[in-house]
Design a protein around this motif. Structure first.
Motif, PDB file in Angstrom:
ATOM      1  N   HIS A   1      10.207   0.956   6.669  1.00  0.00           N
ATOM      2  CA  HIS A   1      10.148   1.344   8.074  1.00  0.00           C
ATOM      3  C   HIS A   1      11.503   1.060   8.713  1.00  0.00           C
ATOM      4  O   HIS A   1      12.249   0.197   8.252  1.00  0.00           O
TER       5      HIS A   1
ATOM      6  N   SER B   1       0.831  -1.204   0.000  1.00  0.00           N
ATOM      7  CA  SER B   1       0.000   0.000   0.000  1.00  0.00           C
ATOM      8  C   SER B   1       0.864   1.251   0.000  1.00  0.00           C
ATOM      9  O   SER B   1       2.073   1.193   0.267  1.00  0.00           O
TER      10      SER B   1
ATOM     11  N   ASN C   1       0.999   3.832   2.075  1.00  0.00           N
ATOM     12  CA  ASN C   1       1.608   4.206   3.357  1.00  0.00           C
ATOM     13  C   ASN C   1       2.737   3.256   3.763  1.00  0.00           C
ATOM     14  O   ASN C   1       3.513   3.561   4.665  1.00  0.00           O
ATOM     15  N   ASP C   2       2.836   2.099   3.089  1.00  0.00           N
ATOM     16  CA  ASP C   2       3.926   1.161   3.356  1.00  0.00           C
ATOM     17  C   ASP C   2       5.018   1.217   2.293  1.00  0.00           C
ATOM     18  O   ASP C   2       6.002   0.483   2.382  1.00  0.00           O
TER      19      ASP C   2
ATOM     20  N   PHE D   1       7.304  14.410   7.259  1.00  0.00           N
ATOM     21  CA  PHE D   1       7.674  13.334   6.344  1.00  0.00           C
ATOM     22  C   PHE D   1       9.135  13.362   5.934  1.00  0.00           C
ATOM     23  O   PHE D   1       9.792  12.320   5.860  1.00  0.00           O
TER      24      PHE D   1
ATOM     25  N   TYR E   1       3.056  11.683  16.147  1.00  0.00           N
ATOM     26  CA  TYR E   1       3.335  10.258  16.051  1.00  0.00           C
ATOM     27  C   TYR E   1       3.930   9.813  17.385  1.00  0.00           C
ATOM     28  O   TYR E   1       4.345  10.641  18.193  1.00  0.00           O
TER      29      TYR E   1
ATOM     30  N   ASN F   1      10.865  11.713  10.822  1.00  0.00           N
ATOM     31  CA  ASN F   1      10.002  10.546  10.668  1.00  0.00           C
ATOM     32  C   ASN F   1      10.656   9.317  11.289  1.00  0.00           C
ATOM     33  O   ASN F   1      11.663   9.425  11.991  1.00  0.00           O
TER      34      ASN F   1
END
Length: 392
Positions: free
Chosen positions: A47, A40, A42-43, A141, A86, A145
């Motif tokens: 990470h 997706s 957002n992925d 972003f 966050y 992040n």
């Protein structure tokens, strides 16, 4: 119910107190985990996280900076405004591994070559950062992040004594290019990014700024050394899980370029039919002015009404002209004003300026919108000719 709540609070309090008192043993290891991209949007950028492992203390924890709380009041408004906090997260490594392997995302580990005191300092920082009063941070972003936090915390532990050398084959690129490297340019996610983000991301990022992406954290950590000693920051690298399946790429028939190609063709076809019949399809002009005007207002809000740094100086306003909304009454008049013809000429000039900005590299625009831009340009020219004949 009260008893369960009390036990939960006691557990959290005890966990915090115990965490504060833990002293790592000589066998403790601290590593950086890099998670590959998912399916997706957002992925799509991966990470990063820290892994703290000490078998003598029964510790195998993962700390990451990518968690957010959907229960936050006005969550979506704060997200849009760039004011969403966050959180730092803490997970058992086995749980962390199961989740990302289940979603078939590559997991790489880099064990850091730290002294015991440096490990302890980094661990203590994470424990303190995980306290309820310290967990939240204002996400950004490009500059703050889940990836940049890894760099920042490592620097704190080593007292800014890390030299982040350029990786082998490094090429300095713009922020937008770095994003495009992780996305299909002809995708809806890329289109949204190219509309929402302005020319500020079309400048070249410094080598250290490349580390806003987890994959670049991995590359820069791999080549990093300790100042004055030239010892490598990473003493061991390994892949814990390899992605087994390749994510399916969306077909061209569902891509923005194809969809806007159809839309552009329809606009040109209607314009051709209008020219043959010497008329004007008002519904088409009202639709075009409404869409471009609304998108223009959206861009202005992102630029001036939010804290996002990447949405500034957005020259998409050259085609998405917010004033078009106020011109709709002119399109509904039987006979338009002379000044409106000059306004249409201005719109044509703005499209030319947008093309110039694109060609000289001031800002890159969404390739999926090219057919729409062409159709818009020709439609504006037709309207100028039509209204000039009407005024004659």
């Amino acid at each position: 119910m009260k008893k369960s709540l009390l036990l939960l609070l006691l557990f959290l309090f005890t966990d915090t107190i115990i965490g504060q008192q833990i002293e790592l043993s000589n066998d403790a290891k601290i590593s950086v985990l890099t998670i590959g991209p998912g399916s997706s949007l957002n992925d799509a950028f991966g990470h990063s996280a820290f892994r703290i492992r000490d078998i003598n203390k029964g510790i195998d924890w993962v700390y990451g900076y990518g968690e957010y709380d959907f229960g936050t009041p006005n969550f979506y408004l704060k997200f849009a405004q760039g004011k969403l906090n966050y959180l730092i997260s803490k997970d058992d490594f086995q749980k962390f591994y199961r989740v990302y392997s289940y979603y078939d995302r590559t997991i790489k580990e880099q064990v850091l070559d730290l002294s015991l005191s440096e490990k302890q300092k980094l661990f203590n920082f994470l424990i303190n950062n995980y306290k309820p009063e310290n967990r939240a941070y204002l996400y950004e972003f490009f500059f703050d992040n889940c990836a940049t936090k890894i760099k920042d915390v490592a620097n704190i532990a080593l007292k800014n004594n890390i030299a982040f050398n350029e990786p082998k084959g490094f090429k300095q690129e713009t922020f937008r290019t770095l994003i495009h490297n992780n996305l299909n340019k002809n995708s809806w996610g890329s289109l949204g990014i190219d509309i929402a983000l302005g020319s500020v991301i079309d400048k070249k990022a410094t080598p250290e700024q490349h580390m806003f992406l987890p994959e670049n954290i991995y590359k820069f950590f791999e080549s990093a050394t300790i100042k004055n000693s030239k010892n490598h920051l990473v003493k061991e690298s390994k892949t814990l899980y390899i992605q087994k399946n390749t994510y399916k790429v969306s077909t061209f028939l569902s891509s923005p370029l194809f969809i806007f190609g159809i839309i552009g063709f329809l606009i040109l076809f209607i314009t051709y039919k209008d020219s043959k019949k010497r008329k004007r399809s008002k519904w088409l002009d009202v639709s075009l002015f409404s869409i471009t005007g609304i998108v223009g207002v959206f861009i202005l809000l992102l630029w001036f009404a939010t804290d996002h740094t990447g949405t500034h100086q957005n020259y998409n306003l050259l085609w998405a002209f917010a004033l078009n909304l106020f011109m709709i009454p002119q399109l509904l008049e039987k006979k338009t004003s002379n000044w409106f013809i000059k306004y249409l000429k201005l719109l044509i000039i703005l499209l030319c300026l947008m093309t110039l900005h694109w060609l000289i590299g001031v800002q890159v625009f969404a390739i999926g919108l090219i057919p729409f831009f062409i159709a818009l340009f020709i439609r504006y020219i037709y309207l100028v000719k039509f209204f000039n004949k009407q005024a004659a």
